[in-house]
Design an enzyme around this catalytic site. Sequence first.
Site, short mmCIF file in Angstrom:
data_model
loop_
_atom_site.label_atom_id
_atom_site.label_comp_id
_atom_site.label_asym_id
_atom_site.label_seq_id
_atom_site.Cartn_x
_atom_site.Cartn_y
_atom_site.Cartn_z
N CYS A 65 39.67 39.61 28.56
CA CYS A 65 40.74 38.76 28.47
C CYS A 65 41.59 39.30 27.11
O CYS A 65 42.98 39.29 27.29
CB CYS A 65 40.32 37.41 28.05
SG CYS A 65 39.11 36.69 28.99
N ASP A 66 41.01 39.54 26.18
CA ASP A 66 41.83 39.93 24.96
C ASP A 66 41.92 41.30 24.60
O ASP A 66 42.48 41.60 23.62
CB ASP A 66 41.31 39.01 23.90
CG ASP A 66 41.31 37.58 24.32
OD1 ASP A 66 42.20 37.25 24.92
OD2 ASP A 66 40.71 36.62 23.75
N CYS A 105 35.88 37.34 24.64
CA CYS A 105 36.20 38.20 26.14
C CYS A 105 36.87 39.52 26.08
O CYS A 105 38.07 39.21 25.72
CB CYS A 105 36.81 36.92 26.77
SG CYS A 105 37.31 37.76 28.72
#
Length: 312
Positions: free
Chosen positions: A136-137, A133
Amino acid sequence: MLELAIIGGGPAGLSAGLYATRGGLKEVVMFEKGMPGGQITSSSEMENYPGVAEVKSGFDFMMPWQEQCFRFGLKHEMAEVVRVKRKENHFVVVLSNQKEVEAKSVIVATGGSPKRSGVKGEDVYWGKGVSSCATCDGFFYKNKEVAVLGGGDTAVEESIYLAKICSKVTLIHRRNAFRASPVTLERAKNEAKIEFLTPYGIEEICGNDSGVTGLKLKNLEEETIKEIKVDGIFVLIGFNVNNSVLMQEDGSAICATNEYGQAIVNLKMETNIPGLFVAGDLRIDAPKQVVCAAADGATAALGAIEYIEHHK
Ligand SMILES: Cc1cc2nc3c(=O)[nH]c(=O)nc-3n(C[C@H](O)[C@H](O)[C@H](O)COP(=O)(O)OP(=O)(O)OC[C@H]3O[C@@H](n4cnc5c(N)ncnc54)[C@H](O)[C@@H]3O)c2cc1C
């Protein structure tokens, strides 16, 4: 008969449970096959939920969600749901232990999971440089070099996203042609920080105690091996939705789904079956973020309250 059955105890299911019980529904049971919390509990760092400034592990982040729901009367049954079926003007939730539970309304929030490539080193460095992701990251790799594996819209779009954060993005795909839309592909090709490597496969994700350090790649036409240094690799080769509870004995789905098996819902998270709602990563166009799944759960619960009120 339950007023509401919630299937799945991730961010969408827990948020639905909070809004349903706090909104006045009395008999609400959340069926979860494992520990509540969902996919995010496998993440070591969660830092993009608005209002939560402290960086926490996904597990620690999700712990208070259950506590808050149970305080308002949500009941939790640790059970795997096999399917949800329609019976007259209500639903039957069939559990793997053969038990059947009747409910006036149902919210399905069984989520899904990103597909893994199975390459050597992927499991070892999952969460330590291997991610599924970029939203997300990606920020953890600010001004660093990363790679993306995949050839669809998600892989190409996320490469463009990462190029705004990282110093270099190497997009690795096993074919020369991409499944991504031509417009998206063109945008990626115009992005100076993205290097395309095709037709390449990953032989091994390499690393040390600190995480990923590089990749061993194979040119699939020439069969040659090369190594590149990266700090992270995003495996973006697809997402499996957990839609088995929607499937009926004859193989059809209880509600309308798209070609990926995602449930088709409207902005109220209603499916085409009155009283049946789907929330979170299982629905069409899900942004696959905790904050979005939680919002879906709340929306679905408000819809269920309204549905039950009108069908007394
Ligand atoms: C490694 C990783 C890192 C991530 N990092 C972030 C991040 O930093 N920020 C962010 O916003 N998002 C992140 N995400 C995405 C986020 O976790 C998901 O978008 C979110 O969890 C989706 O919530 P959900 O409730 O729809 O589904 P899920 O979280 O998938 O929860 C579904 C639940 O349903 C249960 N279930 C499934 N089938 C059944 C069944 N038949 N019977 C009973 N129970 C069932 C499962 O056990 C699970 O607990 C990350 C995801 C992963 C995998």
